[in-house]
Structures are given as C-alpha cells and as structure tokens.
Design a protein around this motif. Structure first.
Motif, PDB file in Angstrom:
ATOM      1  N   GLY A  22       0.430   1.724   5.354  1.00  0.00           N
ATOM      2  CA  GLY A  22       1.206   1.851   4.133  1.00  0.00           C
ATOM      3  C   GLY A  22       0.989   3.174   3.428  1.00  0.00           C
ATOM      4  N   LYS A  23      -0.257   3.591   3.327  1.00  0.00           N
ATOM      5  CA  LYS A  23      -0.578   4.810   2.584  1.00  0.00           C
ATOM      6  C   LYS A  23       0.014   6.056   3.233  1.00  0.00           C
ATOM      7  CE  LYS A  23      -4.412   7.331   0.447  1.00  0.00           C
ATOM      8  NZ  LYS A  23      -3.729   7.397  -0.855  1.00  0.00           N
ATOM      9  N   THR A  24       0.159   6.059   4.542  1.00  0.00           N
ATOM     10  CA  THR A  24       0.648   7.247   5.245  1.00  0.00           C
ATOM     11  C   THR A  24       2.170   7.282   5.386  1.00  0.00           C
ATOM     12  OG1 THR A  24       0.232   6.114   7.348  1.00  0.00           O
ATOM     13  CG2 THR A  24      -1.477   7.629   6.559  1.00  0.00           C
ATOM     14  N   LYS A  25       2.881   6.296   4.871  1.00  0.00           N
ATOM     15  CA  LYS A  25       4.332   6.279   5.062  1.00  0.00           C
ATOM     16  C   LYS A  25       4.986   7.507   4.435  1.00  0.00           C
ATOM     17  CE  LYS A  25       8.566   3.651   4.531  1.00  0.00           C
ATOM     18  NZ  LYS A  25       9.213   2.404   4.072  1.00  0.00           N
ATOM     19  N   SER A  26       4.649   7.825   3.188  1.00  0.00           N
ATOM     20  CA  SER A  26       5.290   8.964   2.526  1.00  0.00           C
ATOM     21  C   SER A  26       4.965  10.277   3.221  1.00  0.00           C
ATOM     22  CB  SER A  26       4.872   9.027   1.056  1.00  0.00           C
ATOM     23  OG  SER A  26       3.471   9.192   0.935  1.00  0.00           O
ATOM     24  N   LEU A  27       3.754  10.401   3.766  1.00  0.00           N
ATOM     25  CA  LEU A  27       3.376  11.623   4.483  1.00  0.00           C
ATOM     26  C   LEU A  27       4.093  11.732   5.826  1.00  0.00           C
ATOM     27  CD1 LEU A  27      -0.490  11.711   3.862  1.00  0.00           C
ATOM     28  CD2 LEU A  27       1.255  13.153   2.779  1.00  0.00           C
ATOM     29  N   SER A  28       4.471  10.585   6.399  1.00  0.00           N
ATOM     30  CA  SER A  28       5.064  10.599   7.740  1.00  0.00           C
ATOM     31  C   SER A  28       6.425  11.277   7.771  1.00  0.00           C
ATOM     32  CB  SER A  28       5.184   9.162   8.271  1.00  0.00           C
ATOM     33  OG  SER A  28       6.157   8.429   7.560  1.00  0.00           O
ATOM     34  N   VAL A  29       7.089  11.373   6.615  1.00  0.00           N
ATOM     35  CA  VAL A  29       8.384  12.053   6.583  1.00  0.00           C
ATOM     36  C   VAL A  29       8.221  13.557   6.412  1.00  0.00           C
ATOM     37  CG1 VAL A  29       9.511  10.001   5.649  1.00  0.00           C
ATOM     38  CG2 VAL A  29       8.675  11.757   4.079  1.00  0.00           C
TER      39      VAL A  29
ATOM     40  N   ALA B 102       0.810  -1.224   0.000  1.00  0.00           N
ATOM     41  CA  ALA B 102       0.000   0.000   0.000  1.00  0.00           C
ATOM     42  C   ALA B 102       0.841   1.272   0.000  1.00  0.00           C
ATOM     43  CB  ALA B 102      -0.937  -0.005   1.207  1.00  0.00           C
ATOM     44  N   GLU B 103       2.142   1.155   0.197  1.00  0.00           N
ATOM     45  CA  GLU B 103       2.999   2.342   0.143  1.00  0.00           C
ATOM     46  C   GLU B 103       3.145   2.867  -1.289  1.00  0.00           C
ATOM     47  OE1 GLU B 103       6.734   1.287   1.826  1.00  0.00           O
ATOM     48  OE2 GLU B 103       5.875   0.697   3.765  1.00  0.00           O
ATOM     49  N   GLU B 104       2.894   2.029  -2.273  1.00  0.00           N
ATOM     50  CA  GLU B 104       3.165   2.377  -3.656  1.00  0.00           C
ATOM     51  C   GLU B 104       1.953   2.985  -4.355  1.00  0.00           C
ATOM     52  OE1 GLU B 104       6.166  -0.493  -5.564  1.00  0.00           O
ATOM     53  OE2 GLU B 104       4.670  -1.772  -4.617  1.00  0.00           O
ATOM     54  N   LYS B 105       2.221   3.706  -5.424  1.00  0.00           N
ATOM     55  CA  LYS B 105       1.150   4.199  -6.269  1.00  0.00           C
ATOM     56  C   LYS B 105       0.379   3.012  -6.840  1.00  0.00           C
ATOM     57  CE  LYS B 105       0.201   7.253 -10.189  1.00  0.00           C
ATOM     58  NZ  LYS B 105       0.780   8.067 -11.292  1.00  0.00           N
ATOM     59  N   PHE B 106      -0.921   3.054  -6.726  1.00  0.00           N
ATOM     60  CA  PHE B 106      -1.832   1.982  -7.134  1.00  0.00           C
ATOM     61  C   PHE B 106      -1.731   0.763  -6.221  1.00  0.00           C
ATOM     62  CE2 PHE B 106      -0.819   4.024 -11.342  1.00  0.00           C
ATOM     63  CZ  PHE B 106      -1.979   4.777 -11.395  1.00  0.00           C
ATOM     64  N   GLY B 107      -0.821   0.798  -5.236  1.00  0.00           N
ATOM     65  CA  GLY B 107      -0.672  -0.341  -4.344  1.00  0.00           C
ATOM     66  C   GLY B 107      -1.876  -0.553  -3.455  1.00  0.00           C
ATOM     67  N   VAL B 108      -2.575   0.520  -3.092  1.00  0.00           N
ATOM     68  CA  VAL B 108      -3.767   0.376  -2.260  1.00  0.00           C
ATOM     69  C   VAL B 108      -4.830  -0.419  -3.003  1.00  0.00           C
ATOM     70  CG1 VAL B 108      -5.643   1.609  -1.083  1.00  0.00           C
ATOM     71  CG2 VAL B 108      -3.299   2.461  -0.914  1.00  0.00           C
ATOM     72  N   SER B 109      -4.971  -0.171  -4.311  1.00  0.00           N
ATOM     73  CA  SER B 109      -5.958  -0.913  -5.105  1.00  0.00           C
ATOM     74  C   SER B 109      -5.638  -2.403  -5.130  1.00  0.00           C
ATOM     75  CB  SER B 109      -6.009  -0.372  -6.537  1.00  0.00           C
ATOM     76  OG  SER B 109      -6.684   0.861  -6.609  1.00  0.00           O
ATOM     77  N   LEU B 110      -4.376  -2.738  -5.376  1.00  0.00           N
ATOM     78  CA  LEU B 110      -4.004  -4.153  -5.435  1.00  0.00           C
ATOM     79  C   LEU B 110      -4.105  -4.801  -4.060  1.00  0.00           C
ATOM     80  CD1 LEU B 110      -3.069  -6.505  -7.107  1.00  0.00           C
ATOM     81  CD2 LEU B 110      -0.707  -5.743  -6.822  1.00  0.00           C
TER      82      LEU B 110
ATOM     83  N   ARG C 245       1.442   7.476  13.283  1.00  0.00           N
ATOM     84  CA  ARG C 245       1.651   6.258  12.492  1.00  0.00           C
ATOM     85  C   ARG C 245       2.499   5.259  13.260  1.00  0.00           C
ATOM     86  NH1 ARG C 245       5.502   4.208   8.906  1.00  0.00           N
ATOM     87  NH2 ARG C 245       4.611   2.929   7.211  1.00  0.00           N
ATOM     88  N   LYS C 246       3.539   5.739  13.933  1.00  0.00           N
ATOM     89  CA  LYS C 246       4.383   4.846  14.728  1.00  0.00           C
ATOM     90  C   LYS C 246       3.575   4.178  15.846  1.00  0.00           C
ATOM     91  CE  LYS C 246       8.772   4.614  17.216  1.00  0.00           C
ATOM     92  NZ  LYS C 246       8.218   3.777  18.304  1.00  0.00           N
TER      93      LYS C 246
END
Length: 350
Positions: free
Chosen positions: A248-255, A75-83, A264-265
């Motif tokens: 997973g989706k919030t990982k990029s925002l967490s930085v 879910a960290e990846e683009k389109f990963g949430v869909s898959l 998130r942690k």
C-alpha cells in the motif's frame, strides 16, 4: 506503467473524512503532534473499521488474503499505515491468541466484543516484549503466583488505548497467557510504572510500558496454556501484514519509478499466489512456506528512487519505512531455519 486511481471502499480517510479534517468527529488532540494523553486514534476509527469489514477475517467471514488486501488499500493513504498497523496487530496477535484460547468461537466471551460492532468499543492488546527479552521467550520474567501477576512489558502496541492486555508469562517451560484489565489510573497501588509513548514511525499509534506488582488475576483469566508455538505463528502473520502495508505504501511511488512499479507488481503477484488458497486461519506451517517474504527488492528500488546508500537511510525520508526493516531475533531465526531446510533455488531473498 499503469495504476488505477479508482477509489477503494477501504480508503477510510478519504471516505469518512470531513472537508477540514481527515479524522472523525470526537478525535482528541493534534494527530501531527502525538501526546501521552492522545489515546483515541484507533478507538475513533474502530466504528469505520467495523462497518468496512476489517474484522471479518477474525470472525471467520472472509479469507486471510482478503484481510491483507484491505490493509494494503488503507496503507495507501496518509496516516493509513498507522491505522492499518493498529488494526493488523489487534487482529493478528490479540485475535490470534483469542482464537487459540478456550473461547475460540466468536461471541463466546465478552473479549470478542473487540471484533464485533458493540458499544462501548473494546480494544485488546498483547504484551510479550520485556527488557532484555530480544525475542526469546525463555528470557521472560513475568509470572503469576497465588493469582497475582508480577512483571513488566516494555512495548505493547495499542497499549495506550487498550482495555485489556493479553499478558504472556512464564512458568517452567510453558508460557501461559492471561487477560488483564489495563488499569486506567497511573497511581494504581499495584502499578510500579506506567508510561504511554509514541514512536517516530506510525506516530499516531500508542504504545505502553507497564510494570505490575502482585496485580490480582483470576484463574479464569487464563486464555492459553502455552504461547510458545503460537507465538511463531502470530509473528509470521504480522510479517505477512507488513508486506501488505508495504504494498500500500509504495503505490504512489510506483507511478513515478519504473523499478518500484515492477517490483511492487511482483510482490503483489507473489502475495496473491501465496495467500489466495489459504482456507480459514493460516497455520504456522503454511506461513513458513513463504519465508523469506520477498520484500527486499522493492525496498531496494525505493532506496534507489530517493538516491540513498542503504535501506536504513529511508527513515530519514519518512520514519514509517522503519517498519519494513526486519531485524528482530525471531525473524532472523526464521530466515536461518528456511536457509537450512531449503535448497539454493531461492532467487529472491528477503
């Protein structure tokens, strides 16, 4: 704030994608613009899900916690949430029904080929929701009489790609589940309506609305005599997996945002503490111990990050955020039940 950027073996898009496309060869249609005939998204990725072990949990090869960690990475990846959504629904719901059936041992029925690396690829979907259903099984109208199924299902996730549908029916106070072949022809004589559609959130995932009239169903297609208590367990598993997708989706925002990083942690730590000691297939009773799943603080920090008034506004940023706003009847029931049975020590409400 510190986050690792080490590539995960479960980042399937970056691992398997080509330089000019994140999709495998053979994927038909433009994934950015879903079309009613665009029903090969999940099917095209299943070989990679097999090889990366995303079905190991349902086959009894790993813990539920390990399955959730894989979903988070994806879910960290683009389109990963869909898959990840397609995978988790098939494993949690269709796989959960199969695990509760008389064919509970992997390989004991051809339906298990959905989770084994077999050719041709098999996809299973589950049909529960009906018009006016509102999460209440007693409102179901689908029934089997004289080995013929009549009923309508309004929202079958993965239904546009499914080979078989696990159809929840009603007879008196019981809710038998039959497996039904998904008719490929839209003009099948026993079909009153068949519509493949996509939603604004996770638009690569196909859904199905279908109404059958006296569709032949053999007695041996009965999988489960009563979906009642099982349904609650499977919904709790879906919610557990949505927690993983949120992580997973919030990982990029967490930085980018300290509040998101901290919440998130906390959610990652909670998930590990809650799930890590589960052995085998989690039961309804074990899953209920974690209700309410504490996602609201993280969702609120994401809302703050985007300067929005309420979490409901997040879908204007990205429709996928709608996945994490839980408002169905069963979820409300679970929260109310937990509040009745739990003292006021809960300090992190969902």
């Amino acid at each position: 704030m510190k986050e690792t950027n080490d590539p995960s073996p479960y980042h399937l898009f970056s691992k398997w994608g080509e330089s000019d496309s994140i999709y495998p060869k053979g994927f038909l249609g433009n994934p950015e613009v879903p079309h009613p005939t665009n029903t090969k998204f999940y099917r095209s990725w299943k070989p990679f899900l097999y090889s990366s072990g995303f079905y190991d949990f349902i086959l009894g090869k790993e813990s539920y916690y390990e399955f959730q960690r894989k979903l988070s990475s994806l879910a960290e990846e683009k389109f990963g949430v869909s898959l990840a959504l397609s995978c988790m629904v098939e494993v949690n719901v269709a796989g959960g029904i199969l695990k509760a059936s008389k064919f509970h041992e992997p390989g004991s029925h051809f339906l298990w080929n959905a989770f084994l690396e077999q050719d041709p690829i098999l996809i299973l979907a589950a049909g529960v929701s009906e018009p006016g259903f509102d999460g209440k099984l007693k409102k179901l109208q689908s029934s089997v009489k004289d080995d013929k199924l009549t009923g309508i299902k309004s929202f079958i996730t993965n239904g546009g790609e499914a080979d078989f549908i696990f159809w929840v029916t009603k007879i008196e106070e019981n809710y038998p589940v039959y497996f039904v072949s998904n008719p490929k022809a839209f003009d099948h004589p026993n079909i009153r309506e068949k519509k493949i559609f996509h939603t604004d959130f996770t638009p690569q995932v196909s859904h199905l609305r279908i109404e059958l009239n006296e569709f032949p169903v053999a007695p041996e297609n009965l999988l489960v005599h009563n979906y009642g208590e099982l349904g609650m367990e499977l919904r709790l598993k879906e919610l557990c997996s949505l927690v993983s997708l949120l992580i997973g989706k919030t990982k990029s925002l967490s930085v980018l945002h300290e509040g998101i990083y901290l919440e998130r942690k906390l959610l990652v730590d909670w998930q590990k503490q809650f799930l890590e000691n589960f052995k085998g297939n989690p039961t309804k009773e074990l899953l209920l111990e974690g209700v309410p799943f504490p996602i609201s603080p993280l969702i609120q920090e994401v809302t703050n990050h985007f300067g929005l008034k309420s979490p409901e506004d997040l879908k204007s940023i990205d429709p996928d955020w709608q996945l994490f706003l839980w408002e169905d009847h069963l979820t409300k029931y679970l929260l109310q039940k937990k509040k009745r049975n739990t003292p006021n020590e809960l300090n992190r409400k969902s």
